[in-house]
Design a protein around this motif. Structure first.
Motif, PDB file in Angstrom:
ATOM      1  N   ALA A  93      15.547  31.859  18.274  1.00  0.00           N
ATOM      2  CA  ALA A  93      16.538  32.998  17.649  1.00  0.00           C
ATOM      3  C   ALA A  93      15.437  33.223  16.598  1.00  0.00           C
TER       4      ALA A  93
ATOM      5  N   GLU B  73      15.533  45.189  25.046  1.00  0.00           N
ATOM      6  CA  GLU B  73      15.830  44.327  23.454  1.00  0.00           C
ATOM      7  C   GLU B  73      15.768  43.018  24.394  1.00  0.00           C
TER       8      GLU B  73
ATOM      9  N   LEU C 205      12.839  36.254  16.196  1.00  0.00           N
ATOM     10  CA  LEU C 205      13.604  37.550  16.874  1.00  0.00           C
ATOM     11  C   LEU C 205      14.474  38.353  16.241  1.00  0.00           C
TER      12      LEU C 205
ATOM     13  N   HIS D  30      18.206  27.806  21.329  1.00  0.00           N
ATOM     14  CA  HIS D  30      18.112  28.940  20.879  1.00  0.00           C
ATOM     15  C   HIS D  30      18.623  28.865  19.721  1.00  0.00           C
TER      16      HIS D  30
ATOM     17  N   GLU E  96      13.634  39.602  23.778  1.00  0.00           N
ATOM     18  CA  GLU E  96      13.831  38.161  24.090  1.00  0.00           C
ATOM     19  C   GLU E  96      13.470  37.265  25.293  1.00  0.00           C
TER      20      GLU E  96
END
Length: 247
Positions: free
Chosen positions: A52, A74, A55, A48, A78
């Motif tokens: 992350a 979503e 995103l 992550h 991801e």
């Protein structure tokens, strides 16, 4: 929310991670944990911190756009970004060493003539400005070009592509890393940003993505063949003119 926004976010991630993947073995090891896994898998927790950030804004935009929520679920977006990061990290050394160069290796096998390569390079240059979403560098097109250059076997590559195109999201993420690794082993460059965009669409519109990949595969093979035939004909005409002048 448009495809361009997803592609831009994916390109930012790839651009940032490529050098780290090339230079930092520890980063490669962490990113590979996401290979084939769902984002909520505990094994993915260390990833992550690398993915992350790319995103956050993108998922917010999707949330605010009803049509985008259908087109880009979503969970699929991801998983696409994490999956591409993992495949990027799994590249063999020769593929990682290309990072920082021109991106795509345009050198053909030793038995490919200069005329062939010139025709291919001209075609690539002419099509880029009219292809902002890089549709002509989707996975199918990339594999098709590799087949025409003798880097991949035509029969087995088409079989694997067709099998991949019939998969669910879970199946695609399970099978794709093996295909990408095989392509990397054969020095086949991948458009990672375009791959992330297509995987982001997979859950909602797999059949359209599959159609684009298979069409891209066959169209590229035919286009490359036509370009090579034309270049060869021009070369033969030039040689004939030179012989006439010499006579």
């Amino acid at each position: 929310m448009t495809d361009k926004e997803v592609l831009r976010a994916a390109d930012r991630m790839v651009e940032h991670l490529q050098e780290r993947v090339r230079d930092e073995p520890a980063v490669r090891a962490v990113l590979r944990r996401a290979s084939g896994k769902r984002v909520e898998d505990p094994a993915v927790l260390p990833v992550h911190g690398f993915v992350a950030r790319y995103l956050d804004r993108l998922l917010t935009s999707i949330e605010e756009d009803e049509r985008a929520r259908w087109r880009f679920p979503e969970e699929d977006v991801e998983r696409a970004f994490y999956g591409v990061a993992a495949m990027l990290a799994a590249q063999p050394r020769q593929a990682r060493d290309r990072i920082g160069g021109e991106g795509e290796d345009t050198t053909d096998e030793e038995d490919t003539s200069t005329a062939d390569q010139k025709a291919t390079d001209t075609e690539d240059t002419e099509r880029r400005p009219s292809d902002p979403l890089r549709r002509r560098s989707n996975l199918g097109a990339v594999l098709g070009k590799a087949v025409t250059r003798g880097r991949l076997n035509a029969d087995t590559t088409e079989e694997r592509l067709h099998l991949l195109c019939r998969q669910s999201v879970d199946g695609a993420h399970a099978q794709l890393p093996r295909l990408i690794l095989h392509a990397n082993d054969k020095d086949v460059p991948i458009d990672w940003g375009r791959l992330a965009l297509d995987l982001s669409r997979w859950g909602a519109d797999r059949d359209s993505v599959a159609k684009e990949w298979v069409q891209g595969y066959h169209r590229t093979i035919e286009t490359e063949k036509a370009g090579r035939d034309e270049a060869l004909a021009e070369k033969n005409d030039t040689d004939d003119d030179s012989e006439d002048q010499a006579a």
